[in-house]
Scaffold this motif. Sequence first.
Motif, PDB file in Angstrom:
ATOM      1  N   PRO A  39       0.801  -1.292   0.020  1.00  0.00           N
ATOM      2  CA  PRO A  39      -0.090  -0.001   0.030  1.00  0.00           C
ATOM      3  C   PRO A  39       0.776   1.292  -0.049  1.00  0.00           C
ATOM      4  O   PRO A  39       0.341   2.172  -0.542  1.00  0.00           O
ATOM      5  CB  PRO A  39      -0.838  -0.063   1.136  1.00  0.00           C
ATOM      6  N   SER A  40       1.979   1.161   0.581  1.00  0.00           N
ATOM      7  CA  SER A  40       2.760   2.496   0.597  1.00  0.00           C
ATOM      8  C   SER A  40       3.184   2.850  -0.752  1.00  0.00           C
ATOM      9  O   SER A  40       3.707   4.089  -0.892  1.00  0.00           O
ATOM     10  CB  SER A  40       4.135   2.193   1.814  1.00  0.00           C
ATOM     11  N   VAL A  41       3.494   1.868  -1.429  1.00  0.00           N
ATOM     12  CA  VAL A  41       4.055   2.257  -2.662  1.00  0.00           C
ATOM     13  C   VAL A  41       3.130   3.342  -3.678  1.00  0.00           C
ATOM     14  O   VAL A  41       3.896   4.051  -4.297  1.00  0.00           O
ATOM     15  CB  VAL A  41       4.296   0.909  -3.596  1.00  0.00           C
ATOM     16  N   TYR A  42       1.842   3.337  -3.256  1.00  0.00           N
ATOM     17  CA  TYR A  42       0.991   3.897  -4.148  1.00  0.00           C
ATOM     18  C   TYR A  42       1.046   5.620  -3.882  1.00  0.00           C
ATOM     19  O   TYR A  42       0.645   6.187  -4.563  1.00  0.00           O
ATOM     20  CB  TYR A  42      -0.356   3.675  -4.015  1.00  0.00           C
ATOM     21  N   ASP A  43       1.646   5.743  -2.632  1.00  0.00           N
ATOM     22  CA  ASP A  43       1.832   7.299  -2.319  1.00  0.00           C
ATOM     23  C   ASP A  43       2.970   7.812  -2.594  1.00  0.00           C
ATOM     24  O   ASP A  43       3.443   9.009  -2.369  1.00  0.00           O
ATOM     25  CB  ASP A  43       1.587   7.166  -0.722  1.00  0.00           C
ATOM     26  N   GLY A  47       9.214   8.819  -9.572  1.00  0.00           N
ATOM     27  CA  GLY A  47      10.668   8.956  -9.565  1.00  0.00           C
ATOM     28  C   GLY A  47      11.285   8.526  -8.333  1.00  0.00           C
ATOM     29  O   GLY A  47      12.483   8.411  -8.331  1.00  0.00           O
ATOM     30  N   SER A  48      10.653   8.036  -7.262  1.00  0.00           N
ATOM     31  CA  SER A  48      11.426   7.522  -6.180  1.00  0.00           C
ATOM     32  C   SER A  48      11.256   6.160  -5.918  1.00  0.00           C
ATOM     33  O   SER A  48      11.906   5.645  -5.028  1.00  0.00           O
ATOM     34  CB  SER A  48      10.906   8.264  -4.935  1.00  0.00           C
ATOM     35  N   LEU A  49      10.566   5.510  -6.833  1.00  0.00           N
ATOM     36  CA  LEU A  49      10.448   4.121  -6.759  1.00  0.00           C
ATOM     37  C   LEU A  49      11.880   3.245  -7.294  1.00  0.00           C
ATOM     38  O   LEU A  49      12.577   3.929  -8.028  1.00  0.00           O
ATOM     39  CB  LEU A  49       9.344   3.458  -7.849  1.00  0.00           C
ATOM     40  N   SER A  50      12.033   2.373  -6.387  1.00  0.00           N
ATOM     41  CA  SER A  50      13.108   1.412  -6.777  1.00  0.00           C
ATOM     42  C   SER A  50      12.894   0.427  -8.238  1.00  0.00           C
ATOM     43  O   SER A  50      11.547   0.507  -8.599  1.00  0.00           O
ATOM     44  CB  SER A  50      13.476   0.607  -5.774  1.00  0.00           C
ATOM     45  N   GLY A  51      13.676  -0.091  -8.810  1.00  0.00           N
ATOM     46  CA  GLY A  51      13.707  -0.889  -9.692  1.00  0.00           C
ATOM     47  C   GLY A  51      12.495  -1.834  -9.614  1.00  0.00           C
ATOM     48  O   GLY A  51      11.511  -2.333 -10.310  1.00  0.00           O
ATOM     49  N   PHE A  52      12.735  -2.568  -8.317  1.00  0.00           N
ATOM     50  CA  PHE A  52      11.857  -3.524  -8.091  1.00  0.00           C
ATOM     51  C   PHE A  52      10.442  -3.173  -7.850  1.00  0.00           C
ATOM     52  O   PHE A  52       9.426  -3.700  -8.426  1.00  0.00           O
ATOM     53  CB  PHE A  52      12.354  -4.305  -6.617  1.00  0.00           C
ATOM     54  N   PHE A 271      14.272  29.737  -9.709  1.00  0.00           N
ATOM     55  CA  PHE A 271      13.620  28.102  -9.719  1.00  0.00           C
ATOM     56  C   PHE A 271      15.144  27.391  -9.530  1.00  0.00           C
ATOM     57  O   PHE A 271      16.021  27.614 -10.112  1.00  0.00           O
ATOM     58  CB  PHE A 271      12.951  27.833 -11.134  1.00  0.00           C
ATOM     59  N   LYS A 272      14.926  26.111  -8.978  1.00  0.00           N
ATOM     60  CA  LYS A 272      16.081  25.546  -8.637  1.00  0.00           C
ATOM     61  C   LYS A 272      15.916  23.873  -9.422  1.00  0.00           C
ATOM     62  O   LYS A 272      14.672  23.507  -9.401  1.00  0.00           O
ATOM     63  CB  LYS A 272      16.092  25.160  -7.334  1.00  0.00           C
ATOM     64  N   ARG A 273      16.764  23.576 -10.208  1.00  0.00           N
ATOM     65  CA  ARG A 273      16.565  22.212 -10.858  1.00  0.00           C
ATOM     66  C   ARG A 273      16.476  21.233 -10.090  1.00  0.00           C
ATOM     67  O   ARG A 273      17.397  21.099  -9.169  1.00  0.00           O
ATOM     68  CB  ARG A 273      17.686  22.151 -11.977  1.00  0.00           C
ATOM     69  N   ILE A 274      15.535  20.387 -10.181  1.00  0.00           N
ATOM     70  CA  ILE A 274      15.262  19.040  -9.347  1.00  0.00           C
ATOM     71  C   ILE A 274      15.960  17.943 -10.101  1.00  0.00           C
ATOM     72  O   ILE A 274      16.714  17.078  -9.684  1.00  0.00           O
ATOM     73  CB  ILE A 274      13.856  18.811  -9.097  1.00  0.00           C
ATOM     74  N   ARG A 275      15.404  17.906 -11.598  1.00  0.00           N
ATOM     75  CA  ARG A 275      16.083  16.651 -12.366  1.00  0.00           C
ATOM     76  C   ARG A 275      16.159  17.139 -13.766  1.00  0.00           C
ATOM     77  O   ARG A 275      15.459  18.118 -14.124  1.00  0.00           O
ATOM     78  CB  ARG A 275      15.190  15.471 -12.121  1.00  0.00           C
TER      79      ARG A 275
END
Length: 275
Positions: A39-43, A47-52, A271-275
Amino acid sequence: MDLKKAHLYLYTFCRYFLATMIISYAFAKIFETQFTSQPSVYDKPIGSLSGFQLTWYYYGYSYWYGLVIAITQIVSSLLLFFRKTTRIGIILFLTFMVNILLMDFAYDIQGAKGMALTLTLMALFVLLSDYKALLKYFIQEPPLFQDSDRPMRMNKMSKIKFIYIPVVFIGFFVLISTLKNKFMGKNEFYGTWENVETAERLHFEAATTFQINRKNEFENFVNGNYTFTKDSLTLISTKTTSEKTAIYLKGKYKLIGTDLILTTKNSTQKFKRIR
């Protein structure tokens, strides 16, 4: 030592081991113990998700797609249990096993790489053990329609493929690379920038388009196209038909490292570049 008998024992062991192991993965998909996201993955932002996490969410999005994979794995397993159907079974097995192996390494699926590599190597051993039969069927056997079966005109025209094939490769190479440069080119603005005061995020994207998201909101409230010169930047919104109000933001800009400073008539935004 009788090498032929040793080969037989190893070949048989590999067949049964592959057939047995892949059944466990098939039932894991059927009963949804595989490709299930917590459930925590959905929030979390994508861009923060691991490959798995990314892989499991993607494959788990459609249950029936996982079911198709599971059925394919079960069919390959049943074929591997019998000597007469091993050839077709091992080819079917490798069609998904090689993909799994590449996926595990490409997306850094920890804990799965070793088993995927082992199963692939064992499958290749079973396949190459029968290389003579495979070579005969796929290479040495005559094609379905031979020259004598085809009209003479078609036989003469078949030489055109030596021109057609290079044209296809070169043509699509030029076409796709041209389209990429035109619509997917990345300029100095491309990426995500965050307003240091409001925390709004300004996304400069492909084909000179942009989106702006407010803090903690996933849906954009402004989007459109942008144009720029050496020192000026204009954001043109597509959410209005009025030419006067279409210009969402216009001003002089400065790019200093990861900072974008935009000065308009009424304000200066940083503005600051995030990515």
